[in-house]
Design an enzyme around this catalytic site. Structure first.
Site: not given
Length: 395
Positions: A74, A76, A107, A140-141, A169, A363
Site C-alpha cells: 500500500h 497510503d 510502513d 490499506e490504512e 509489510e 505510525h
C-alpha cells in the site's frame, strides 16, 4: 539521475508524495512510471462504495507464463499527527546518520521501493521465466473497502491467477531477517446493547439498571479462556474495548448501555463456531439472571475483517527463508503473531506471506528506516526472485 536499482532514492520519491489515506497525491503515478520503464503493463482501477471515498489502485504485470509471483502493498500512509513534533518534515525524505526519515518510510513505502529496485536488478541480469505483478492499493490504512479486496476480485475477473504473493509489510520486530509472517489470527468484533429503564436513583424500584446485566455479560465473555492456543497460534483472546451508557450524571439510572468487544482467534475456531460460543455464553447469563432483572440485551456482529489462515506453501516459505539467511545470516521465525493486513484477502486467491522492514517506528513521530536495511531488503527480494523462478516444482 535516479536509477531504479537504488531503493533509497525510490523510497525518498514515494515519501515525498503526501498520500495520507485516501489521497493519492502522485504516489501511484510514481509507481506506474517505474513499472512501465521495467516493462510492466499498468492499470489503475478506481473503486467506489457508499459512504466511503473513491480509491485509486494499481495493478501491473510483466510476463505471460507461470509461475506467477505477486508483490502486494500500500502507498497510503497514516496522518503525521503534530507536524511540529517531527525533527524532519514528514514528507521531505530527509537522511541523517544513515537513516531515512518520513511518513511511510517503513510502513510501507520503503518495502515497495525495495521490491521495485530488486526487480530492476533481477531483470537486468536474468530473463524472466514466469510472471511478476504488483498489487498496490491506496486504502490499506483507511477503511480497506475500496482497496485490495476489490482489486483482487477485479483482477481475478479479468482472468488473473497467482501462484504466490509477498506482502511487503514491516514484519521484523528488531532486526531485518527476524520474522516472516506465515499466517494471522482471525478478527471478529461485536456490539452488545443492554436495554434497561431510565429512572431516578432514589427510586430504583421504578427503573431497571442495565449495568448489572452488563457486568455479568462481560464476566461471561472474559472469565473462561476461549482456548489454550494451537501448534501454530497463540491462544485466542477476547478484549472488551468499551462499556458506555452515555450518562454523564450521578442521579439518573441509565436507559441502556453498550459493550464493544473484539476477538483475535486461532485455528481452533471459525467464524460460525466462534459466534455460537459467544452467543451460548451470553444466553446462559440471561437464563440465570433474567428473572432478577427486566433488562435485556441484543448482540450485533460487525463485518469480519478476515478469518484465520496459515500458509504452508514450501516453494514460497522455504525460498524466502533461504534468501533471508543468505543475505543476513539469520534464520527467520515463522510467525502468526500480530494484527491483520491485506494478506487476509489475498489468502483466498493464493498462498501468501508477509516480509518487509523493521517496524519499530511505524505510525510514530519521526518514522525512519535504516539505509542499510533498505539495501539488504532489496538484496533479499532479489535473491528470492532468483530462488523462486529457478524452482520448477509445484509445491
Amino acid at each position: 539521475m535516479m536509477t531504479l536499482k537504488d531503493p533509497v532514492a525510490l523510497a525518498q520519491a514515494l515519501i515525498r508524495c503526501p498520500s495520507v489515506t485516501p489521497h493519492e497525491n502522485g504516489v501511484l503515478t510514481q509507481v506506474q512510471t517505474w513499472a512501465k520503464s521495467l516493462g510492466f503493463s499498468v492499470e489503475r482501477p478506481i473503486f467506489t462504495d457508499k459512504n466511503t471515498p473513491d480509491i485509486e489502485n494499481l495493478y501491473a504485470r510483466i510476463g505471460k507464463n507461470g509461475p506467477h509471483l505477486a508483490f502486494a502493498g500500500h502507498t497510503d500512509v497514516v496522518p503525521v499527527g503534530d507536524e511540529k513534533a517531527w525533527n524532519f518534515p514528514p514528507f521531505e525524505g530527509a537522511i541523517k546518520d544513515d537513516k531515512l526519515y518520513g511518513r511511510g518510510a517503513v510502513d510501507m513505502k520503503g518495502g515497495i521501493a525495495c521490491f521495485i529496485a530488486a526487480v530492476a536488478r533481477y531483470l537486468e541480469k536474468t530473463p524472466l521465466e514466469g510472471s511478476l505483478s504488483l498489487l498496490i492499493t491506496n486504502d490499506e490504512e483507511g477503511p480497506g473497502i475500496n482497496g485490495t479486496i476489490k482489486l483482487l476480485k477485479w483482477a481475478a475477473d479479468k482472468g488473473e491467477t497467482w501462484d504466490a504473493t509477498i506482502v511487503g509489510e514491516p514484519t521484523n520486530p528488531n532486526h531485518l531477517g527476524d520474522m516472516i509472517k506465515v499466517g494471522r489470527r482471525g478478527s471478529l468484533s461485536g456490539v452488545i446493547t443492554v436495554q434497561g429503564k431510565q429512572g431516578h436513583v432514589a427510586y430504583p424500584e421504578r427503573a431497571a439498571n442495565p449495568l448489572y446485566l452488563t457486568i455479568k455479560l462481560c464476566e461471561a465473555l472474559k472469565n473462561t479462556p476461549l482456548d489454550e492456543g494451537s501448534s501454530h497460534f497463540q491462544p485466542s483472546n477476547l478484549e472488551i474495548t468499551a462499556i458506555d451508557t452515555g450518562n454523564p450524571t450521578t442521579n439518573v439510572i441509565p436507559a441502556q448501555s453498550t459493550i464493544r468487544f473484539n476477538i483475535r482467534y486461532n485455528d481452533n475456531w471459525n467464524i460460525d463456531t466462534l459466534k455460537q460460543e459467544i452467543e451460548n455464553r451470553l444466553a446462559k447469563v440471561k437464563l440465570q439472571h433474567g428473572n432478577a432483572s427486566s433488562a435485556s440485551y441484543q448482540l450485533d456482529w460487525m463485518v469480519s475483517p478476515g478469518g484465520v489462515f496459515l500458509t504452508k506453501n514450501e516453494r514460497l516459505v522455504s525460498r524466502l527463508s533461504a534468501a533471508i539467511e543468505a543475505v543476513t545470516g539469520r534464520t527467520p521465525e515463522l510467525s502468526t503473531s500480530g494484527g491483520t493486513s491485506d494478506a487476509r484477502f489475498i489468502k483466498d486467491y493464493c498462498p501468501v506471506v508477509e516480509f518487509g522492514l523493521v517496524g519499530q517506528t511505524m505510525h510514530m513521530i519521526d518514522e525512519c528506516v535504516s539505509i542499510k536495511d533498505l539495501e539488504q531488503l532489496t538484496e533479499i527480494y532479489e535473491k528470492f526472485l532468483e530462488f523462486f523462478f529457478a524452482d520448477n516444482s509445484n509445491e
